[in-house]
Motif scaffolding. Sequence first.
Motif, mmCIF file in Angstrom:
data_model
loop_
_atom_site.group_PDB
_atom_site.id
_atom_site.type_symbol
_atom_site.label_atom_id
_atom_site.label_comp_id
_atom_site.label_asym_id
_atom_site.label_seq_id
_atom_site.Cartn_x
_atom_site.Cartn_y
_atom_site.Cartn_z
ATOM 1 N N ASP A 48 0.809 -1.230 0.000
ATOM 2 C CA ASP A 48 0.000 0.000 0.000
ATOM 3 C C ASP A 48 0.842 1.281 0.000
ATOM 4 O O ASP A 48 0.311 2.383 0.110
ATOM 5 N N LEU A 49 2.166 1.143 -0.143
ATOM 6 C CA LEU A 49 3.002 2.349 -0.269
ATOM 7 C C LEU A 49 2.607 3.126 -1.527
ATOM 8 O O LEU A 49 2.739 4.355 -1.587
ATOM 9 N N VAL A 50 2.124 2.393 -2.543
ATOM 10 C CA VAL A 50 1.752 3.047 -3.801
ATOM 11 C C VAL A 50 0.616 4.043 -3.547
ATOM 12 O O VAL A 50 0.689 5.213 -3.955
ATOM 13 N N GLN A 51 -0.404 3.582 -2.828
ATOM 14 C CA GLN A 51 -1.539 4.460 -2.542
ATOM 15 C C GLN A 51 -1.106 5.655 -1.687
ATOM 16 O O GLN A 51 -1.515 6.798 -1.922
ATOM 17 N N GLN A 52 -0.227 5.388 -0.704
ATOM 18 C CA GLN A 52 0.258 6.486 0.159
ATOM 19 C C GLN A 52 0.996 7.539 -0.671
ATOM 20 O O GLN A 52 0.830 8.747 -0.465
ATOM 21 N N ALA A 53 1.810 7.074 -1.618
ATOM 22 C CA ALA A 53 2.557 8.012 -2.479
ATOM 23 C C ALA A 53 1.585 8.797 -3.357
ATOM 24 O O ALA A 53 1.722 10.024 -3.518
ATOM 25 N N GLN A 109 2.236 -7.880 -10.608
ATOM 26 C CA GLN A 109 1.891 -7.560 -9.217
ATOM 27 C C GLN A 109 1.932 -6.031 -8.999
ATOM 28 O O GLN A 109 1.026 -5.457 -8.377
ATOM 29 N N ALA A 110 2.957 -5.389 -9.560
ATOM 30 C CA ALA A 110 3.110 -3.929 -9.379
ATOM 31 C C ALA A 110 1.937 -3.185 -10.008
ATOM 32 O O ALA A 110 1.424 -2.215 -9.439
ATOM 33 N N VAL A 111 1.509 -3.664 -11.181
ATOM 34 C CA VAL A 111 0.362 -3.022 -11.840
ATOM 35 C C VAL A 111 -0.884 -3.178 -10.971
ATOM 36 O O VAL A 111 -1.671 -2.249 -10.808
ATOM 37 N N GLY A 112 -1.027 -4.343 -10.359
ATOM 38 C CA GLY A 112 -2.142 -4.572 -9.443
ATOM 39 C C GLY A 112 -2.122 -3.605 -8.267
ATOM 40 O O GLY A 112 -3.167 -3.258 -7.713
ATOM 41 N N ARG A 113 -0.949 -3.183 -7.876
ATOM 42 C CA ARG A 113 -0.817 -2.214 -6.769
ATOM 43 C C ARG A 113 -1.110 -0.790 -7.219
ATOM 44 O O ARG A 113 -1.160 0.124 -6.402
ATOM 45 N N GLY A 114 -1.160 -0.579 -8.548
ATOM 46 C CA GLY A 114 -1.538 0.747 -9.048
ATOM 47 C C GLY A 114 -0.374 1.649 -9.437
ATOM 48 O O GLY A 114 -0.544 2.868 -9.529
ATOM 49 N N VAL A 115 0.824 1.076 -9.691
ATOM 50 C CA VAL A 115 1.975 1.931 -10.025
ATOM 51 C C VAL A 115 1.752 2.640 -11.361
ATOM 52 O O VAL A 115 0.955 2.202 -12.192
ATOM 53 N N ASP A 116 2.492 3.743 -11.563
ATOM 54 C CA ASP A 116 2.328 4.543 -12.784
ATOM 55 C C ASP A 116 3.291 4.123 -13.887
ATOM 56 O O ASP A 116 3.058 4.412 -15.060
ATOM 57 N N ALA A 117 4.392 3.503 -13.518
ATOM 58 C CA ALA A 117 5.385 3.066 -14.514
ATOM 59 C C ALA A 117 6.213 1.951 -13.900
ATOM 60 O O ALA A 117 6.291 1.808 -12.677
ATOM 61 N N ILE A 118 6.828 1.174 -14.799
ATOM 62 C CA ILE A 118 7.607 0.008 -14.372
ATOM 63 C C ILE A 118 9.019 0.130 -14.945
ATOM 64 O O ILE A 118 9.187 0.500 -16.112
ATOM 65 N N ILE A 119 9.999 -0.183 -14.121
ATOM 66 C CA ILE A 119 11.363 -0.362 -14.632
ATOM 67 C C ILE A 119 11.586 -1.865 -14.762
ATOM 68 O O ILE A 119 11.527 -2.590 -13.754
ATOM 69 N N ALA A 120 11.804 -2.342 -15.995
ATOM 70 C CA ALA A 120 12.114 -3.759 -16.209
ATOM 71 C C ALA A 120 13.631 -3.871 -16.267
ATOM 72 O O ALA A 120 14.256 -3.411 -17.222
ATOM 73 N N GLN A 121 14.201 -4.442 -15.213
ATOM 74 C CA GLN A 121 15.660 -4.429 -15.093
ATOM 75 C C GLN A 121 16.251 -5.802 -15.354
ATOM 76 O O GLN A 121 15.958 -6.768 -14.644
ATOM 77 N N GLY A 122 17.076 -5.896 -16.373
ATOM 78 C CA GLY A 122 17.711 -7.154 -16.749
ATOM 79 C C GLY A 122 18.933 -7.453 -15.898
ATOM 80 O O GLY A 122 19.464 -6.582 -15.198
ATOM 81 N N THR A 123 19.377 -8.702 -15.990
ATOM 82 C CA THR A 123 20.473 -9.186 -15.136
ATOM 83 C C THR A 123 21.809 -8.484 -15.396
ATOM 84 O O THR A 123 22.719 -8.535 -14.576
ATOM 85 N N GLU A 124 21.939 -7.809 -16.545
ATOM 86 C CA GLU A 124 23.182 -7.104 -16.861
ATOM 87 C C GLU A 124 23.465 -5.962 -15.904
ATOM 88 O O GLU A 124 24.589 -5.452 -15.785
#
Length: 328
Positions: free
Chosen positions: A101-106, A125-140
């Motif tokens: 619920d940090l997303v809602q607080q922010a 899961q992050a989208v379900g929490r309501g985030v505005d954008a996602i960083i997809a971070q690869g193993t590099e």
Amino acid sequence: MLHTPICDLLGIQAPIIQAAIAPYTSAELVAAVVGAGGFGSIGTAMRSADEVKAEIARTKEMTDRPFAVNFTMTSFSQELWDYVLEARPAAISLALGDPGDLVQQAHDAGARVIQQVHTVEQGRQAVGRGVDAIIAQGTEAGGFGGVIATMTLVPQVVDAVAPIPVLAAGGIADGRGLAAALTLGAQGVNVGTRFLATTEAPINDHWKQMIVDAKSEDAVKVEFLDSVFPKPEGMFETSPRSLRTTFIDEWNTRRDDAVYASEHLRALIVTSLERNHAEDMVPFGGQSAGLIHEILPAAEVVRRMVADAELALDRAGSMRSSTEGTIA
Ligand SMILES: Cc1cc2nc3c(=O)[nH]c(=O)nc-3n(C[C@H](O)[C@H](O)[C@H](O)COP(=O)(O)O)c2cc1C
């Protein structure tokens, strides 16, 4: 100039985020990046609340452009979180665990939320929490990351979280990487290691030179670090990537011993951080080090990345027209 919808969401000109490289972010670094049209981040991990508060205040003195403050779920401070919400940054970025619920607080405090993920499932899961954008971070990537490569992860996350915008991270250090990210469906990039090797980054010159001298294969996973700094329950499955040192080479081959020596190893690493000599022990850094050949002002990194991405995209477009009709 390259401009994608996430630029409007974050109030920036160029789709380049100077990643949270806590505790090596500074007001100078953020101000240089946002001055060049990108988006800056201030990291909170491994820093005292007073230090972060001072850094946010200094950043606001140096620029009135938007920037993010980053929290990792592994070293979350409630005191700092409350302070940051009151400071009302344009965005808060979160990493290494379920944001809950940090997303809602922010959102209630008027900040956009960007969540870093390492798998498709974490993205959903992050989208379900309501985030505005996602960083997809690869193993590099430098710092904590998963096992899936950027090239494979980004398009899968883009598909899974659409229409939420995705920023690609991990292994991106120049305009070709930005162009590639855009063609994979990302709307921009989140860049760490490249911004460590800038004039403004508050690390010592020896570490910056290590990045310039490193090959990609010198950026290794630090398998024993979990024994030294155990993660709280329920965090994302990650391990850190760092530039090789003799310390890492030795303890990566003595992982069982590292469990027993954990207190001693922790003291060595913490002392190296306090002395601003992380490069002696565990200097986080990614495979993109192999692409970095000089220390540059951060604004120049942003400018070159945009200009070179435009060239790369033009080049790719011209290949398409020049090969038209040649395939039987
Ligand atoms: C020195 C260092 C420290 C980092 N610290 C953080 C952090 O505190 N929070 C976070 O979300 N990511 C952190 N990261 C990851 C970056 O935000 C970013 O995702 C990563 O550097 C991107 O990959 P690249 O290094 O290939 O550009 C760190 C990375 C580095 C190299």
